[in-house]
Write a protein that holds these residues in place. Structure first.
Motif, short mmCIF file in Angstrom:
data_model
loop_
_atom_site.label_atom_id
_atom_site.label_comp_id
_atom_site.label_asym_id
_atom_site.label_seq_id
_atom_site.Cartn_x
_atom_site.Cartn_y
_atom_site.Cartn_z
N GLY A 131 2.91 17.11 9.33
CA GLY A 131 2.32 17.32 10.47
C GLY A 131 0.90 16.64 10.61
O GLY A 131 0.15 16.79 11.27
N LYS A 132 0.54 15.50 9.80
CA LYS A 132 -0.58 15.01 9.66
C LYS A 132 -0.33 13.83 9.59
O LYS A 132 0.82 13.05 9.43
CB LYS A 132 -1.40 15.44 8.05
N GLY A 133 -1.51 12.71 9.55
CA GLY A 133 -1.47 11.38 9.49
C GLY A 133 -1.27 10.80 8.23
O GLY A 133 -1.24 11.78 7.12
N LEU A 134 -1.23 9.55 8.03
CA LEU A 134 -1.09 8.96 6.81
C LEU A 134 -2.39 8.75 5.99
O LEU A 134 -3.34 8.26 6.72
CB LEU A 134 -0.33 7.52 6.75
N PHE A 178 1.60 7.88 16.41
CA PHE A 178 0.29 7.79 15.63
C PHE A 178 -0.62 6.52 16.23
O PHE A 178 -0.02 5.61 16.44
CB PHE A 178 0.61 7.49 14.15
N PHE A 230 6.91 -0.72 7.23
CA PHE A 230 6.85 0.53 6.68
C PHE A 230 8.28 0.87 6.07
O PHE A 230 9.24 0.86 6.83
CB PHE A 230 6.47 1.61 7.82
N GLY A 231 8.29 1.66 4.85
CA GLY A 231 9.42 2.38 4.54
C GLY A 231 9.49 3.64 5.15
O GLY A 231 8.50 4.19 5.89
N ALA A 232 10.69 4.45 5.18
CA ALA A 232 10.88 5.46 5.95
C ALA A 232 10.34 6.69 4.74
O ALA A 232 10.23 7.85 5.42
CB ALA A 232 12.59 5.90 5.94
N HIS A 289 13.24 6.35 9.73
CA HIS A 289 12.51 5.10 10.13
C HIS A 289 11.29 5.19 9.74
O HIS A 289 10.68 5.88 9.59
CB HIS A 289 12.63 5.06 11.65
N GLY A 290 10.89 3.86 9.30
CA GLY A 290 9.58 3.69 8.93
C GLY A 290 8.66 3.62 10.24
O GLY A 290 9.38 3.48 11.45
N GLN A 313 -8.60 -1.33 4.98
CA GLN A 313 -8.16 0.07 5.07
C GLN A 313 -7.66 0.26 6.57
O GLN A 313 -8.10 -0.38 7.45
CB GLN A 313 -9.31 0.95 4.68
N ARG A 322 0.83 -1.45 -0.06
CA ARG A 322 0.08 0.10 0.07
C ARG A 322 0.93 1.35 0.06
O ARG A 322 1.90 1.35 0.64
CB ARG A 322 -0.91 0.01 1.11
N PHE A 337 -5.55 6.60 10.08
CA PHE A 337 -4.52 7.38 10.87
C PHE A 337 -5.29 8.36 11.68
O PHE A 337 -5.94 9.34 10.97
CB PHE A 337 -3.36 7.77 10.39
N GLY A 338 -4.78 8.71 12.79
CA GLY A 338 -4.98 9.89 13.46
C GLY A 338 -4.15 10.91 13.03
O GLY A 338 -3.00 10.66 12.10
N GLU A 339 -3.91 12.28 13.55
CA GLU A 339 -3.13 13.14 13.16
C GLU A 339 -1.69 13.48 13.75
O GLU A 339 -0.83 14.05 13.40
CB GLU A 339 -3.67 14.44 12.94
N SER A 363 -4.47 6.71 2.71
CA SER A 363 -4.05 5.58 1.69
C SER A 363 -4.29 6.13 0.34
O SER A 363 -5.30 6.89 0.15
CB SER A 363 -5.02 4.46 2.06
N PHE A 419 0.97 5.28 0.85
CA PHE A 419 0.19 6.47 1.82
C PHE A 419 0.82 7.61 1.41
O PHE A 419 2.19 7.61 1.09
CB PHE A 419 0.57 5.94 3.19
N GLN A 463 1.35 11.28 3.23
CA GLN A 463 1.46 12.15 4.61
C GLN A 463 1.88 13.50 4.46
O GLN A 463 3.10 13.78 4.25
CB GLN A 463 2.45 11.35 5.57
N ILE A 509 4.79 6.94 1.42
CA ILE A 509 5.21 5.98 2.23
C ILE A 509 4.88 4.89 1.64
O ILE A 509 3.58 4.48 1.55
CB ILE A 509 4.81 6.07 3.70
#
Lengths: 114, 115
Positions: free
Chosen positions: A41-44, B90, A104-106, B41-42, B103, A34, B106-108, A46, A36, A38, A89
């Motif tokens: 300052g926010k979440g990921l 997160f 997760f990748g960086a 890092h991931g 799905q 998948r 995520f939160g912020e 999809s 994503f 980002q 990501i």
């Protein structure tokens, strides 16, 4: 050992240009992958998910491919906009069940300039 | 669109301090996760849960506790915070296991600084 490698680490493009982001992984088994987005300052959020060998997906200006033999995925962004500035990501899931893990990748930091 | 709300969004504490990060999801998802994100890092999984009262250990659990009090609420506890726990945290939720093609929302994020 990092099992998901993304390249480039960062990328600057001009608005309107196309770009390609790469994801190579060593996760085994590789159930799905998948991408994503980002924002700072926010979440990921999809963008797309790829499941099968040689899958191709399209979501507006975003398109992605997956080569499970090569353990490689690409994310193409066409006609970039300033709002595409974000970190992208790549995430590989190792099982199709709750017992699995997400790797997760960086991320690749994309900056779109006017 | 699924909603995941984290609080506080920013927190500064001192070494040895006690911190609780809160997460609420309003979509009746079964699975909830806590991750930390560090530069280079991931995201790394700290703890997760598949329902109220359940807790599963993630990949980097040392120094963290978690509790899932209800279907909606998942808390991350740092009882003796250390500078190495300075990070962006997160919370995420999923209607099934996050490791299938379902799905993941995520939160912020909650930025924690330990001085």
């Amino acid at each position: 050992k990092t099992q998901v490698e993304q390249s480039p680490q960062s990328l600057v493009v001009r608005q309107g240009e196309n770009c390609v982001l790469q994801c190579n992984y060593s996760v085994t088994p590789d159930n799905h992958l998948r991408w994503f987005k980002q924002d700072t300052g926010k979440g990921l959020v999809s963008l797309t998910v790829l499941v099968h060998e040689n899958d191709k997906t399209s979501n507006g200006r975003y398109s992605a491919t997956l080569d499970k033999d090569a353990k490689h995925s690409t994310l193409h962004i066409t006609a970039t906009l300033l709002d595409d500035t974000a970190t992208y990501i790549c995430v590989v899931g190792d099982r199709g069940s709750a017992l699995g893990r997400l790797h997760f990748g960086a991320g690749t930091q994309l900056i779109v300039i006017p | 669109e699924a909603a995941v709300t984290q609080s506080p969004r920013n927190k500064v504490t001192v070494t040895g301090g006690n911190v609780t990060l809160s997460c609420r999801q309003t979509n009746s998802h079964n699975y909830m996760y806590w991750y930390r994100q560090d530069t280079g890092h991931g995201l790394r999984l700290i703890h997760y849960s598949y329902g109220a009262g359940n807790l599963q250990i993630g990949d980097v659990p040392d120094g963290y506790k978690a509790t899932r009090t209800t279907q909606e609420d998942f808390f991350l506890l740092l009882e003796l915070a250390s500078p190495s726990q300075t990070s962006l945290y997160f919370c995420a939720s999923s209607p099934w296991g996050g490791a299938d093609t379902g799905q993941l929302y995520f939160g912020e994020g909650s930025k924690l600084t330990v001085l």
